[in-house]
Write a protein that holds these residues in place. Structure first.
Motif: not given
Length: 518
Positions: A3, A412, A442, A492, A495, A499
């Protein structure tokens, strides 16, 4: 940690992108490094399955796409759309501020100020007392071997040269009780300098005469170029020095005021990103990186039957109604040209934008792809993720969120819903997007605005209604939206990237499993 790696890349993207023009330039650099080939809308396209391409419009909108090895005309497009622009102050066509009217004096009260327009719905009070500069694009005249041409150059002055000072509380005693109210025409003018006569006269003397009109500088006549009659010499000299040209070679420009403070990973636990323009460069970066990483090898597209695409538009903050906004035919043009390139009967003739928007000839839609049903079929097999930042629950204003829909940082991507179609999400599109998240563990969140508050909107409803494409509206949660300095969570960013990447890799298989209009 991954991340932090993705977040660090976002920081680099943000710091390279003070304007929409710079964001597109940075996107182009990353795409080229990943093997994407640039095509231009002014030429015919010779596209191949398994290859990757991109094009720009106005150098402020960019569309990148990777064509699956098994793609055929009429197959779907799997798209993430975002926008490159953010609320800001833009220099007026005549930015040399003359006070109340054209008085012939370049100063007012001994200050040189820069005339600006407000762009979008910014929190303008946050622009006060910041170390500011300018960036944008410049049209430059170039002469070589007796011929004249004109080039588009990007410019960015790195050092702080402007400031909008607040008034002292001693001169506005009620500001804390009545609120800080700003007249954006008269009180939001950045200060450039004081009127130091020797420095101004020196700048004029070094330039010498040019195609001129007579104006007054401190009460004296001075011959300067037309561009100098519109903008302060100090600004023009800095731009010319930055791009390596003469002031008189500057034909025109689009400049905006920018904060000089860099984007950073911050917070006591290094869990936040503090930056300008997170809305919406965070979504732009995450979608772009996801596309690049989901198409980086030949095997990534081996079994793909559709086209994976990212479309980053300009002018979302002011309604998208421009030649390069989401309200323009740019996406329809792209879908049409790609479809027609793989339609053997069309011989590369793409349906016109006018035909797509509903114009008819003799009662029949124009364009081979349309008349044969390939493009309408492709659109109905396509899916758009409209990615724009979302409102996180604010710790000091918790009553602004409806009790059951309170997106949180680290939670998320937020799926946005609105019964009045301010967002384009429906049960089918939200299910498809959420199912991908479930498969990859997720997190996702939901948001609806309170009934007693006005709901914002995105490019989602514009493209859903204009193109007829299935759409879900989503965004990473953030605080301080439309401030000069915003914040979101490092988690985020990760995420969002994961995604979007999973969406590109798996949507075609998932979509084949759901039945609606049968």
């Amino acid at each position: 940690m991954q991340e932090n790696s993705v977040a660090s890349e976002l920081i680099n993207f943000l710091n390279a992108s003070p304007t929409a023009f710079h964001a597109v330039e940075e996107a182009k650099r990353r795409l080229r490094n990943a093997g994407y080939e640039q095509v231009t809308e002014r030429q015919d396209w010779d596209l191949e399955a398994g290859k990757r391409y991109f094009f720009t419009r106005n150098h402020s909108t960019i569309v990148a796409f990777a064509i699956g090895n098994k793609f055929e005309a009429g197959n779907g497009f799997y798209i993430v759309g975002a926008h490159t622009d953010s609320p800001c102050l833009k220099l007026k066509p005549v930015s040399k501020f003359f006070g109340n009217g054209w008085t012939g004096q370049v100063t007012k009260g001994g200050y040189l100020k820069v005339g600006v327009q407000t762009y979008g719905s910014g929190l303008w009070h946050t622009w006060f007392d910041r170390d500011l500069t300018v960036a944008g694009r410049v049209i430059v005249k170039e002469e070589k071997d007796g011929s004249v041409s004109y080039s588009h150059r990007l410019v960015r002055i790195e050092e702080p040269i402007l400031r909008v000072p607040t008034i002292a509380i001693h001169l506005d005693r009620n500001v804390n009780s009545d609120g800080f109210k700003v007249n954006t025409e008269t009180q939001l003018l950045p200060v450039l300098a004081t009127s130091i006569k020797t420095e101004l006269n020196k700048a004029v003397a070094e330039r010498g005469p040019a195609n001129s009109e007579e104006i007054q500088v401190d009460g004296k006549k001075s011959d300067v170029g037309m561009i100098n009659s519109k903008h302060h010499s100090l600004v023009l000299e800095m731009i010319a020095n930055q791009i390596g040209c003469k002031v008189d070679d500057i034909c025109d420009f689009e400049l905006q005021v920018c904060d000089t403070q860099s984007s950073v990973i911050a917070g006591a636990a290094k869990e936040f990103i503090f930056s300008g323009r997170l809305d919406n460069l965070c979504s732009s970066f995450c979608s772009l990186k996801a596309l690049i990483d989901a198409t980086s090898t030949e095997s990534d597209l081996k079994d793909e039957s559709g086209v994976r695409m990212v479309a980053l538009f300009d002018h979302e903050e002011v309604g998208s109604d421009s030649a390069q906004g989401a309200g323009s035919p740019v996406m329809l043009d792209a879908l049409s040209r790609i479809t027609s390139s793989f339609d053997s009967d069309s011989k590369g003739r793409a349906i016109t934008s006018a035909g797509l928007m509903g114009l008819t000839l003799g009662g029949t839609k124009t364009g081979d792809a349309w008349s044969e049903g390939l493009l309408p079929k492709a659109i109905q097999m396509s899916y758009l993720v409209s990615a724009d930042m979302a409102h996180a629950l604010h710790p000091n204003y918790m009553d602004k969120h409806e009790d059951n829909h309170q997106p949180k940082l680290h939670g998320g991507l937020v799926i946005k819903h609105n019964a009045n179609q301010r967002y384009a999400t429906n049960a089918v599109t939200s299910f498809l997007f959420r199912e991908i998240a479930t498969k990859h563990n997720l997190p996702t969140q939901d948001f609806v605005v309170r009934n007693d508050m006005v709901c914002g909107s995105t490019i989602g409803p514009i493209l859903a209604s204009g193109v007829g494409i299935r759409t879900v509206d989503v965004g990473a949660p953030q605080l301080s939206m439309h401030s000069i300095r915003e914040m979101c969570a490092v988690d985020d960013v990760k995420h969002s990237y994961e995604h979007f990447k999973a969406f590109f890799q798996e949507f075609s298989d998932l979509d084949a499993k759901i039945t609606v209009d049968m």
